[in-house]
Design an enzyme around this catalytic site. Structure first.
Site, PDB file in Angstrom:
ATOM      1  N   GLY A  71       0.843  -1.190   0.000  1.00 28.65           N
ATOM      2  CA  GLY A  71       0.000   0.000   0.000  1.00 28.65           C
ATOM      3  C   GLY A  71       0.881   1.243   0.000  1.00 28.65           C
ATOM      4  O   GLY A  71       0.585   2.242  -0.665  1.00 28.65           O
ATOM      5  N   ASN A 151      -6.922   4.473   9.925  1.00 30.44           N
ATOM      6  CA  ASN A 151      -6.385   3.254  10.522  1.00 30.44           C
ATOM      7  C   ASN A 151      -6.409   3.262  12.049  1.00 30.44           C
ATOM      8  O   ASN A 151      -6.443   2.211  12.672  1.00 30.44           O
ATOM      9  CB  ASN A 151      -4.952   3.018  10.030  1.00 30.44           C
ATOM     10  CG  ASN A 151      -4.118   4.269  10.021  1.00 30.44           C
ATOM     11  OD1 ASN A 151      -4.476   5.264   9.385  1.00 30.44           O
ATOM     12  ND2 ASN A 151      -3.008   4.250  10.728  1.00 30.44           N
ATOM     13  N   ALA A 200      -2.794  -5.868   0.295  1.00 33.50           N
ATOM     14  CA  ALA A 200      -3.272  -7.251   0.404  1.00 33.50           C
ATOM     15  C   ALA A 200      -3.365  -7.737   1.845  1.00 33.50           C
ATOM     16  O   ALA A 200      -4.306  -8.434   2.218  1.00 33.50           O
ATOM     17  CB  ALA A 200      -2.338  -8.166  -0.386  1.00 33.50           C
ATOM     18  N   CYS A 327       5.231   4.288  17.504  1.00 40.69           N
ATOM     19  CA  CYS A 327       6.440   4.162  18.313  1.00 40.69           C
ATOM     20  C   CYS A 327       7.618   3.928  17.382  1.00 40.69           C
ATOM     21  O   CYS A 327       7.638   2.951  16.657  1.00 40.69           O
ATOM     22  CB  CYS A 327       6.286   2.979  19.247  1.00 40.69           C
ATOM     23  SG  CYS A 327       7.717   2.703  20.264  1.00 40.69           S
TER      24      CYS A 327
HETATM   25  N1  PLP Z   1      -2.540   3.230   4.339  1.00 44.17           N
HETATM   26  C1  PLP Z   1      -3.128   2.917   5.491  1.00 44.17           C
HETATM   27  C2  PLP Z   1      -4.371   3.643   5.905  1.00 44.17           C
HETATM   28  C3  PLP Z   1      -2.590   1.927   6.319  1.00 44.17           C
HETATM   29  O1  PLP Z   1      -3.185   1.633   7.477  1.00 44.17           O
HETATM   30  C4  PLP Z   1      -1.414   1.267   5.899  1.00 44.17           C
HETATM   31  C5  PLP Z   1      -0.784   0.232   6.736  1.00 44.17           C
HETATM   32  O2  PLP Z   1      -0.908   0.214   7.945  1.00 44.17           O
HETATM   33  C6  PLP Z   1      -0.848   1.624   4.658  1.00 44.17           C
HETATM   34  C7  PLP Z   1      -1.434   2.617   3.908  1.00 44.17           C
HETATM   35  C8  PLP Z   1       0.411   0.982   4.159  1.00 44.17           C
HETATM   36  O3  PLP Z   1       0.163  -0.285   3.608  1.00 44.17           O
HETATM   37  P1  PLP Z   1       1.353  -1.352   3.506  1.00 44.17           P
HETATM   38  O4  PLP Z   1       1.516  -1.939   4.888  1.00 44.17           O
HETATM   39  O5  PLP Z   1       0.884  -2.362   2.515  1.00 44.17           O
HETATM   40  O6  PLP Z   1       2.553  -0.630   3.057  1.00 44.17           O
END
Ligand code: PLP
Length: 391
Positions: A71, A151, A200, A327
């Protein structure tokens, strides 16, 4: 010994059995998906099938799905001033980010710091659409990045309303749907997203795979992050992670088919947890409680209880949860999300995030509440003791 309880699904979810099977089958394939022989075509078939499944999860066209390593990478790829559309080839002049975006968006991709602006959120953690409208009106070719769900708090953002505002100003909207996908409906057309990020491992695929999805086919990146063999139609070079992509596809398929049932299941358990926490500690603050939230997430704080201490106490009691604070190198940073919502640093320091998933059981929820009773009473007693000593 009682089984451990995993309540940190927003950090990562366990692999779905369908995804594990798909990945094992794909690992057994020899071919390179770019090869034209039968072995290559077999690997290509796995990738294209996964592309269809991932596209279906967000109601996009398979041709608009580009696989990445995460992501994070998809966010980094999306946030480029060089994005072109059929009608606009000049660089995007400003990037607007909501104040509560994930750090991979807050980093601003390939925009220079001085053209990036924050859009504030209200006390419940929802983006301020009036400020967004003023901001995009001042730019000539804005790019806006707004997550579908946060998140930490799980608060769902008014993405479709934001899209209307951004498009009226001639802008493009990128939506980080990493936490929302598989938990709430996520239709790229209905959201009005021009670009959308998926990961994923949050939906039961494996870690280290993501996707950037286009909401319109005329979007083009002249500046891919990784150049070379031209894989992913030039958007992301490098031989594909066939097993990871296969697992992503299988997880996306399962998440789409089971979304309604899983969401209702998680919501019932999350509501039970919140009711139990309140009943036991009426002074608990649940962040974002006044807004629409993901069905699986609750972020709460009990003044006087430090999150880091609570997390260790939970861990010893067999429960994995996380804090609302990031952290890094041993130093606890206050959560930028809670700071943006105007939460006091003292309360923010106590924020504990509990995130559930499709395999969470009512028994786990009850055992968690038992652990919370112990942790909350022990820690509030010790914090009262500490205050006493300091005075
Ligand atoms: N965007 C959000 C809202 C997330 O919570 C996260 C991961 O915690 C990411 C992007 C990043 O995704 P990835 O862990 O696949 O790099």
């Amino acid at each position: 010994m009682a089984e451990r309880i995993y309540f940190d699904w927003n950090a990562t979810a366990p692999l779905r059995p369908e995804a594990q099977r798909a990945s094992q089958d794909a690992l057994a394939l020899t071919g390179n998906p770019s090869s034209v022989h039968a072995e290559g075509r077999a690997a290509r078939h796995v990738i294209e099938h996964a592309r269809e499944e991932v596209a279906s999860l967000v109601a996009a066209r398979p041709a608009d799905v580009f696989f990445t390593s995460s992501g994070t990478e998809a966010n980094m790829l999306a946030l480029s001033p060089a994005i072109e559309t059929a009608g606009e080839k000049r660089p995007r002049d400003r990037l607007f980010l909501s104040a509560i975006e994930h750090s991979s968006v807050r980093a601003g991709g390939r925009f220079l710091r001085d053209v990036i602006e924050d859009i504030p959120v209200d006390a419940d953690g929802r983006v301020n659409l009036a400020v967004l409208a003023d901001a995009v009106a001042r730019a000539s070719r804005p790019l806006v990045s707004l997550m579908l769900a946060n998140n930490e708090t799980g608060v769902v953002q008014p993405v479709a309303e934001a899209a209307a505002i951004v498009h009226a100003a001639g802008g493009l909207l990128h939506v980080d749907a990493v936490q929302a996908a598989g938990r709430i409906p996520c239709d790229i057309g209905m959201l009005g997203a021009d670009l959308l990020t998926l990961s994923a491992h949050k939906i039961g695929g494996s870690k280290g795979v993501g996707a950037l999805v286009r909401g319109r086919e005329d979007i083009h990146f002249p500046d891919p992050l990784i150049r070379g063999g031209g894989q992913e139609r030039g958007m992301r070079a490098g031989t594909e992670n066939v097993a990871g992509i296969a697992a992503f596809g299988a997880a996306a398929g399962a998440a789409r088919r089971q979304l309604a049932g899983e969401a209702a299941h998680m919501l019932a358990l999350r509501n039970r947890l919140e009711a139990g926490i309140y009943a036991d500690s009426p002074k608990t603050v649940i962040f974002g409680a006044g807004a629409e939230r993901l069905p699986n997430t609750t972020l709460f704080s009990l003044e006087g209880v430090k999150a880091q201490t609570a997390i260790i106490a939970f861990d010893l009691a067999g429960v994995a949860v996380s804090s609302g604070a990031a952290c890094s190198s041993g130093k606890v940073q206050p959560s930028h999300v809670l700071a943006a919502m105007g939460v006091s640093p003292a309360l923010a320091r106590g924020a504990v995030r509990v995130s559930l998933g499709w395999t969470t059981t009512p028994d786990e929820a009850e055992r968690f509440l038992g652990a919370w009773r112990m942790v909350a009473s022990a820690l509030s007693r010790s914090s009262r003791g500490q205050h006493g000593m300091a005075a």
